[in-house]
Design an enzyme around this catalytic site. Structure first.
Site, PDB file in Angstrom:
ATOM      1  N   HIS A  67       0.940  -1.278   0.080  1.00  0.00           N
ATOM      2  CA  HIS A  67       0.011  -0.068  -0.136  1.00  0.00           C
ATOM      3  C   HIS A  67       0.887   1.273  -0.032  1.00  0.00           C
ATOM      4  CE1 HIS A  67      -3.894   2.127   1.802  1.00  0.00           C
ATOM      5  NE2 HIS A  67      -2.860   3.041   1.578  1.00  0.00           N
ATOM      6  N   HIS A  69       1.751   5.027  -2.569  1.00  0.00           N
ATOM      7  CA  HIS A  69       1.064   6.071  -3.377  1.00  0.00           C
ATOM      8  C   HIS A  69       2.065   6.870  -4.299  1.00  0.00           C
ATOM      9  CE1 HIS A  69      -2.994   6.232  -1.583  1.00  0.00           C
ATOM     10  NE2 HIS A  69      -2.405   5.964  -0.464  1.00  0.00           N
ATOM     11  N   LYS A  72       1.577  10.571  -5.650  1.00  0.00           N
ATOM     12  CA  LYS A  72       1.751  11.523  -4.460  1.00  0.00           C
ATOM     13  C   LYS A  72       2.931  11.767  -3.990  1.00  0.00           C
ATOM     14  CE  LYS A  72      -3.045  10.998  -2.342  1.00  0.00           C
ATOM     15  NZ  LYS A  72      -3.593   9.494  -3.125  1.00  0.00           N
ATOM     16  N   HIS A 219      -9.433   1.934   0.491  1.00  0.00           N
ATOM     17  CA  HIS A 219      -9.126   2.844   1.798  1.00  0.00           C
ATOM     18  C   HIS A 219     -10.563   3.114   2.425  1.00  0.00           C
ATOM     19  CE1 HIS A 219      -5.646   3.802  -0.646  1.00  0.00           C
ATOM     20  NE2 HIS A 219      -5.317   4.753   0.245  1.00  0.00           N
ATOM     21  N   GLU A 222     -11.025   5.869   7.429  1.00  0.00           N
ATOM     22  CA  GLU A 222      -9.645   6.435   7.855  1.00  0.00           C
ATOM     23  C   GLU A 222     -10.111   7.683   8.658  1.00  0.00           C
ATOM     24  OE1 GLU A 222      -5.754   8.160   5.754  1.00  0.00           O
ATOM     25  OE2 GLU A 222      -7.331   7.392   4.399  1.00  0.00           O
ATOM     26  N   ASP A 319       2.443   3.280   2.898  1.00  0.00           N
ATOM     27  CA  ASP A 319       1.609   4.261   2.616  1.00  0.00           C
ATOM     28  C   ASP A 319       2.132   5.486   2.003  1.00  0.00           C
ATOM     29  OD1 ASP A 319      -1.004   5.399   2.473  1.00  0.00           O
ATOM     30  OD2 ASP A 319      -1.402   5.653   4.439  1.00  0.00           O
ATOM     31  N   ASN A 320       1.862   6.854   2.386  1.00  0.00           N
ATOM     32  CA  ASN A 320       2.305   8.144   1.980  1.00  0.00           C
ATOM     33  C   ASN A 320       3.824   8.267   2.402  1.00  0.00           C
ATOM     34  OD1 ASN A 320      -0.723   8.381   2.489  1.00  0.00           O
ATOM     35  ND2 ASN A 320      -0.199   9.351   0.856  1.00  0.00           N
TER      36      ASN A 320
END
Length: 417
Positions: A67, A69, A72, A219, A222, A319-320
């Site tokens: 997971h 991104h 981004k 998602h 959250e 994640d990010n």
């Protein structure tokens, strides 16, 4: 990894390599790993009499990150330049990313995502699933870029693109998006959080996935509002559609607010339905219960130990990285596990699979495998004695072997990132 570290193997004239006296994930005691022609020729117990010759260290499978991104990533400096005020919440981060989105040309995305994949590869990541924001019916610029990168990175990182469809456009645009995702061999998913008519939208996603034979990744929930319970709708649909092992849910922060009996019911249903859970410590610890000048009380981590005890497959992911949702990170799942150990009170040995074999399988990859005779010699040597030591020393050295060849030390030098 320290630049210039001695390679922890000995080489015979015929090209055979031997890593001596190493700890191996899943095996007790110390072992020798023999590598020839790019494959593991043998894994044998180390000879106690050779202790003085042992290179030591600890060997794990390659890592996997289910997971992230890549569309981004590495935008935080640009965002900070235009918005110096502190980020306050998840939806504040969403708004800041929307402000930056006009900069997302194909060239911009390719450069940022390529930088991210280089970092992941250097850390020993063999498989990645990347979500791609799909906020209008049109195909986003990042989607074809990631599909191209998937081909370019074959043999190094198995990259799996996943559509992250804005929940509000599912009724009007879901069908066309699902068809495009299926044509490109991607994963179908959506962002759901207290959307109107949520049950109908979840049903549409599952119907489209069934029609196009797609894997789903959501998602969901959250946030820390108790009424956020899209997860239960997804679990119910996964059961009715018979999609065990093909539905992954990320975040599920509101699970942390559930009463024990309600939590037990939801997680047991998730296990029966074969729904997987991915927990994202970095972003959720950074954004949940966030406010200026106060320490957060509610951390928003989904109850991963309870989920695993109930029988769900539970993973941890990056994640990010370097964006408004999480300004830090470096595509190293081991560093995320290192954060999760104290945050969620985990035993490291029991959770290594959450960043190796489990996420690799969900990424449809065999890149992360238990070290055994006959496998391609893809693994990581760590300058540590065991998992506890590895978690304790974040600067422990790391050498990634791919087809029996160690990556150059400079590959992990931050100046080359």
């Amino acid at each position: 990894m320290t630049k210039g570290h001695d390679i922890p193997h000995t080489a015979a004239p015929d090209g055979t390599l031997r890593l001596s006296g190493v700890g191996v994930t899943g095996l007790s005691g110390r072992h020798d790993i023999v590598v020839k022609d790019g494959f593991v020729a043998d894994v044998v117990p180390a000879n106690p009499g050779d202790a003085g010759k042992a290179s030591g260290g600890f060997v794990t499978p390659l890592l996997a990150d289910v997971h992230v991104h890549l569309d981004k990533t590495h935008t935080i400096e640009r965002i900070k330049a235009g918005n110096p005020a502190p980020i306050q919440s998840l939806f504040d981060a969403i708004a800041l990313m929307e402000e930056d989105r006009p900069n997302w040309t194909a060239a911009d995305i390719r450069a940022r995502a390529g930088r991210a994949l280089e970092a992941a590869f250097a850390h020993g990541v063999g498989a990645v699933r990347s979500h791609v924001d799909w906020v209008t019916p049109d195909v986003p610029a990042a989607w074809p870029v990631l599909c191209e990168l998937r081909e370019e990175w074959k043999g190094r990182v198995d990259l799996q693109p996943a559509a992250l469809v804005l929940g509000d456009i599912v009724p009007e645009a879901g069908s066309a998006i699902a068809a495009r995702v299926a044509a490109d061999g991607g994963v179908f998913g959506a962002f759901f959080y207290r959307n109107p008519d949520l049950a109908s939208r979840v049903e549409t996603m599952f119907s489209l996935a069934a029609r196009h034979d797609l894997t789903l990744d959501f998602h969901v929930d959250e946030g820390l509002e108790p009424e956020a319970d899209g997860l239960s709708l997804i679990i119910d649909a996964a059961s009715r559609f018979g999609m065990a092992g093909r539905v992954l849910c990320g975040h599920a922060c509101s699970l942390s607010l559930r009463a024990p009996d309600e939590l037990e019911r939801i997680l047991a249903a998730g296990a029966r339905a074969g729904v997987g859970l991915v927990v994202l410590p970095t972003t959720n610890l950074y954004l949940q219960d966030r406010g200026t000048g106060r320490t957060p009380r509610l951390r928003g981590l989904a109850p991963l130990k309870e989920a695993r005890a109930a029988g769900m497959e539970v993973m941890i992911a990056s994640d990010n990285v370097g964006d408004a949702f999480y300004p830090y990170g470096d595509y190293d799942p081991l560093s995320v596990l290192r954060l999760a150990v104290p945050s969620a009170h985990l035993e490291p040995d029991a959770w290594l699979d959450s960043i190796t074999s489990l996420p690799a399988r969900w990424c449809a990859s065999n890149a992360s495998r238990t070290i055994e005779k006959g496998m391609q010699a893809d693994f990581i040597w760590h300058g540590a004695t065991d998992m506890g030591d590895l978690i304790s020393r974040p600067r422990s050295e790391r050498i990634v072997y791919r087809s029996g060849t160690p990556l150059l030390a400079a590959n992990n030098d931050w100046r080359n990132a």
